[in-house]
Design a protein around this motif. Structure first.
Motif, short mmCIF file in Angstrom:
data_model
loop_
_atom_site.label_atom_id
_atom_site.label_comp_id
_atom_site.label_asym_id
_atom_site.label_seq_id
_atom_site.Cartn_x
_atom_site.Cartn_y
_atom_site.Cartn_z
N ASN A 98 9.03 4.23 7.46
CA ASN A 98 8.00 3.21 7.21
C ASN A 98 8.68 1.85 7.20
O ASN A 98 9.78 1.70 6.66
CB ASN A 98 7.31 3.41 5.86
CG ASN A 98 6.26 4.53 5.88
OD1 ASN A 98 5.25 4.45 5.21
ND2 ASN A 98 6.53 5.58 6.65
N TYR A 99 8.03 0.85 7.79
CA TYR A 99 8.58 -0.50 7.82
C TYR A 99 7.68 -1.42 7.01
O TYR A 99 6.46 -1.38 7.16
CB TYR A 99 8.66 -1.00 9.27
CG TYR A 99 9.20 -2.40 9.41
CD1 TYR A 99 10.54 -2.68 9.14
CD2 TYR A 99 8.38 -3.44 9.83
CE1 TYR A 99 11.03 -3.98 9.29
CE2 TYR A 99 8.87 -4.73 9.98
CZ TYR A 99 10.20 -4.99 9.70
OH TYR A 99 10.68 -6.27 9.85
N HIS A 100 8.30 -2.21 6.15
CA HIS A 100 7.52 -3.14 5.33
C HIS A 100 8.04 -4.56 5.46
O HIS A 100 8.08 -5.31 4.48
CB HIS A 100 7.54 -2.68 3.87
CG HIS A 100 7.06 -1.28 3.68
ND1 HIS A 100 5.76 -0.89 3.94
CD2 HIS A 100 7.72 -0.14 3.32
CE1 HIS A 100 5.63 0.41 3.71
NE2 HIS A 100 6.79 0.88 3.35
N GLY A 101 8.50 -4.93 6.65
CA GLY A 101 9.07 -6.26 6.83
C GLY A 101 10.55 -6.23 6.46
O GLY A 101 11.11 -5.18 6.16
N HIS A 102 11.17 -7.43 6.45
CA HIS A 102 12.63 -7.46 6.33
C HIS A 102 13.13 -7.86 4.94
O HIS A 102 14.27 -8.28 4.77
CB HIS A 102 13.24 -8.34 7.43
CG HIS A 102 12.79 -9.78 7.37
ND1 HIS A 102 13.45 -10.71 6.61
CD2 HIS A 102 11.77 -10.42 7.96
CE1 HIS A 102 12.85 -11.88 6.75
NE2 HIS A 102 11.82 -11.73 7.55
N ASN A 131 2.37 -16.16 4.43
CA ASN A 131 2.57 -16.56 5.82
C ASN A 131 3.06 -15.46 6.76
O ASN A 131 3.25 -15.70 7.94
CB ASN A 131 3.54 -17.74 5.88
CG ASN A 131 3.04 -18.89 5.03
OD1 ASN A 131 2.07 -19.54 5.40
ND2 ASN A 131 3.68 -19.11 3.90
N SER A 132 3.29 -14.26 6.23
CA SER A 132 3.72 -13.16 7.09
C SER A 132 3.54 -11.85 6.33
O SER A 132 3.36 -11.85 5.10
CB SER A 132 5.19 -13.31 7.49
OG SER A 132 6.02 -13.14 6.35
N GLY A 133 3.64 -10.75 7.07
CA GLY A 133 3.59 -9.43 6.44
C GLY A 133 4.76 -9.22 5.49
O GLY A 133 4.63 -8.61 4.43
N THR A 134 5.93 -9.73 5.90
CA THR A 134 7.12 -9.61 5.06
C THR A 134 6.90 -10.27 3.70
O THR A 134 7.21 -9.69 2.65
CB THR A 134 8.32 -10.28 5.76
OG1 THR A 134 8.63 -9.52 6.93
CG2 THR A 134 9.54 -10.34 4.86
N GLU A 135 6.34 -11.46 3.71
CA GLU A 135 6.05 -12.15 2.45
C GLU A 135 5.04 -11.37 1.61
O GLU A 135 5.13 -11.33 0.38
CB GLU A 135 5.45 -13.52 2.75
CG GLU A 135 6.42 -14.66 2.68
CD GLU A 135 5.66 -15.98 2.76
OE1 GLU A 135 5.04 -16.38 1.76
OE2 GLU A 135 5.69 -16.60 3.84
C1 LIG Z 1 4.71 -5.92 10.96
C2 LIG Z 1 4.73 -5.25 9.65
C3 LIG Z 1 5.25 -5.87 8.50
C4 LIG Z 1 5.94 -7.20 8.56
O1 LIG Z 1 5.11 -8.22 8.96
P1 LIG Z 1 5.78 -9.56 9.55
O2 LIG Z 1 4.60 -10.46 9.77
O3 LIG Z 1 6.47 -9.14 10.80
O4 LIG Z 1 6.71 -10.08 8.55
C5 LIG Z 1 5.10 -5.23 7.30
N1 LIG Z 1 4.53 -4.03 7.21
C6 LIG Z 1 4.04 -3.38 8.29
C7 LIG Z 1 3.37 -2.07 8.12
C8 LIG Z 1 4.14 -3.96 9.54
O5 LIG Z 1 3.71 -3.31 10.61
#
Ligand SMILES: *Cc1c(COP(=O)(O)O)cnc(C)c1O
Length: 427
Positions: free
Chosen positions: A141-145, A113-117
Motif C-alpha cells: 500500500n502506498y500513502h505518499g512519501h 495540497n497533496s495526498g502525501t500531506e
Molecule cells: C497518490 C497517492 C498518495 C499520494 O498522493 P500525492 O498527491 O502523490 O502526494 C497517497 N495515497 C494513495 C492511495 C495514493 O494513490
C-alpha cells in the motif's frame, strides 16, 4: 534524437533522474519517457507530434478526460479574481460542505495540497487523538512519501519496520508496523504484541499501488471490528479510490465506514489538492480548535478549489458518470481477457469499476507477494508495444489503469486491437 529524448537529456542535468516524480522516468519498463505537451479529452499529445489514448489520466484525477470544459471554465473564471489570498474564501466552505455530503465517513474536513500531506496529517491527528504512537500499514500500500509510510515489510507476520529509503530514521520506522494485505490474522498478531500502542490502521480499501488488489470478503469488516474493539482509528486512504469507484469513494460501495478518510487526485480536478476528514470529535482536535497543529499557506487555494468544486459538483450530480465508467471497465477487461485466451496466455486481471490491472501471472493476486509473481520483463515489452501503437499505460506492472468518461466505444476497440497486436508481438 526526438524532442522528448532531447528534453530528457537536458532534464537529467538539472532534475534528479530528469523527473519530478520517480515513476515518470520509465525505469520499470525501459526506454525514455515521453514528454507531454498538451492533452484534451481521451488523448495525450507529446512534444514530437504523437498522440496517445490515455489509460492513466494523470494517475487518476482526470476522470472526465483532459481539460474538461466545466473545470476549464471554473478555473478561467477564478483566475480573474486573483490567485491566492491566504484568507478564508466562499469556495472553501462550499467545497467542505460538498465533501461532507458525498463521503459517508466525513463530518468535517481540512484541505491540504497533496495526498502525501493528507496522509501525514491524518496520521498526526490519529496519534494526537489516541495518545498512541504506532500505526499499522499494509505491504504494497502506498500513502505518499511521508517518512512513516516508507517502510518495507519484513518477512515474518510480526516485524518492526525497516526504512525503505535512506533518510527515514530507525526511530520513525520502529513506530510503523507492517502486515500482509487481506490477512486479518497478521493484523491481530501485531495488535496483540502491541496492546494499547496502536493509534491507527491505514490502508487503501482497494489497493491501486501494487497493481489493483481488491479486499477479500470480510477483510474491511474485520478491520472495522478490530479497530472498534481496540480503540484504534481506522483510516481509509481513498486518494485514488475517492470520487472514482463511487461518488462517495469505495466506502460507499462496501458499506464499511472508517473513522477518517484521506483524499487527493480527483478532488483537485487536476490541481494539487488533498484533504483529510472524518468524525467531528476527531477533526475537532485540529488547530485552531484543538491542540494538533496542521497548516498550509496555499491550502484551499482559490483556483484549486474552483477546479475541484467544478469536478466534484459534476460527479455529485451525474450518476451516469459512474455507470458509464463501469461499462467501459467491463467492456475493456472482458475484451482483454478474450484476447489473452485466444493467445493461450496466462494472466490475472483485477478490476473494480474504472480501475484495473493486467498482471502477467497465472496466480490470483490478493497481496504484494502474489503481485510479485508477475513477469515484469514481459510487462515492459508489452508497455512499449502498446506505446508504439498509441496507447499510454502506466509505466509499471505495479500500477492500476485509470479510465475516464472521455473514452468512446471506438477508443475501446482501438485499445483492444492494440492489446491483441502487442501481445502477439511480445509473448
Ligand atoms: C497518490 C497517492 C498518495 C499520494 O498522493 P500525492 O498527491 O502523490 O502526494 C497517497 N495515497 C494513495 C492511495 C495514493 O494513490
Amino acid at each position: 534524437m526526438t524532442n522528448s529524448e532531447q528534453l530528457f537529456q537536458k532534464a537529467k542535468t538539472f532534475i534528479p533522474g530528469g523527473v519530478n516524480s520517480p515513476v515518470r522516468a520509465f525505469r520499470a519498463v525501459g526506454g525514455n519517457p515521453v514528454f507531454i505537451k498538451s492533452a484534451k479529452g481521451a488523448y495525450l499529445h507529446d512534444e514530437d507530434g504523437n498522440s496517445y489514448i490515455e489509460l492513466i489520466n494523470s494517475w487518476g484525477p482526470m476522470i472526465l478526460g483532459h481539460a474538461h470544459e466545466l473545470v476549464e471554465k471554473a478555473v478561467s473564471d477564478a483566475i480573474q479574481q486573483g490567485f491566492s489570498f491566504g484568507a478564508p474564501t466562499r469556495r472553501e466552505v462550499e467545497m467542505a460542505e460538498l465533501i461532507c455530503s458525498m463521503v459517508p465517513s466525513v463530518e468535517k474536513v481540512r484541505m491540504v495540497n497533496s495526498g502525501t500531506e493528507a496522509t501525514m496529517s491524518a496520521l498526526r491527528v490519529a496519534r494526537g487523538y489516541t495518545g498512541r504512537d504506532k500505526l499499522i500499514k499494509f505491504e504494497g500500500n502506498y500513502h505518499g512519501h511521508g517518512d512513516s509510510f516508507l517502510i518495507a515489510a519484513g518477512s515474518g507476520a510480526m516485524t518492526f519496520g525497516e526504512p525503505d529509503s535512506p533518510g527515514v530514521t530507525k526511530g520513525v520506522a520502529n513506530d510503523t508496523l507492517t502486515a500482509q494485505y487481506n490477512n486479518l490474522t497478521a493484523v491481530q498478531t501485531l495488535i496483540n504484541a502491541n496492546k494499547g500502542q496502536i493509534a491507527c490502521i491505514i490502508l487503501e480499501p482497494v489497493v491501486g499501488n501494487m497493481g489493483l488488489v481488491k479486499p477479500v470478503e470480510g477483510f474491511l469488516e474485520g478491520l472495522r471490528r478490530i479497530c472498534d474493539e481496540e480503540g484504534i482509528i481506522l483510516i481509509f486512504d481513498e486518494v485514488m479510490t475517492g470520487f472514482r469507484l463511487a461518488k462517495g469513494g469505495f466506502q460507499e460501495r462496501c458499506g464499511v465506514i472508517p473513522d477518517m478518510t484521506t483524499m487527493g487526485k480527483i478532488i483537485g480536478g487536476g490541481m494539487p489538492v488533498g484533504a483529510y476528514g472524518g468524525k467531528k470529535e476527531i477533526m475537532d482536535m485540529v488547530s485552531p480548535l484543538g491542540p494538533i497543529y496542521q497548516a498550509g499557506t496555499l491550502s484551499g487555494n482559490p483556483m484549486a478549489m474552483a477546479a475541484g468544486l467544478a469536478m466534484l459538483n459534476h460527479l455529485n450530480e451525474t450518476p451516469s458518470v459512474y455507470s458509464r465508467l463501469e461499462e467501459i471497465g467491463t467492456t475493456l477487461t472482458n475484451g482483454m481477457k478474450a484476447n489473452m485466451d485466444k493467445l493461450g496466455l496466462k494472466y490475472t486481471i483485477n478490476h473494480v469499476g474504472s480501475m484495473f490491472t493486467l498482471f502477467f501471472t497465472d496466480q490470483p493476486v490478493n497481496n504484494f507477494e502474489d503481485a510479485k509473481t508477475s513477469d515484469t520483463a514481459l510487462f515492459g515489452r508489452y508497455f512499449q508495444a502498446m506505446l508504439k501503437r498509441g496507447i499510454y499505460l502506466a509505466p509499471s506492472q505495479y500500477e492500476a489503469m485509470f479510465l475516464s468518461t472521455a473514452l468512446t466505444d471506438e477508443h475501446i476497440q482501438m485499445i483492444l486491437e492494440a492489446n491483441l497486436e502487442s501481445l502477439r508481438e511480445v509473448i
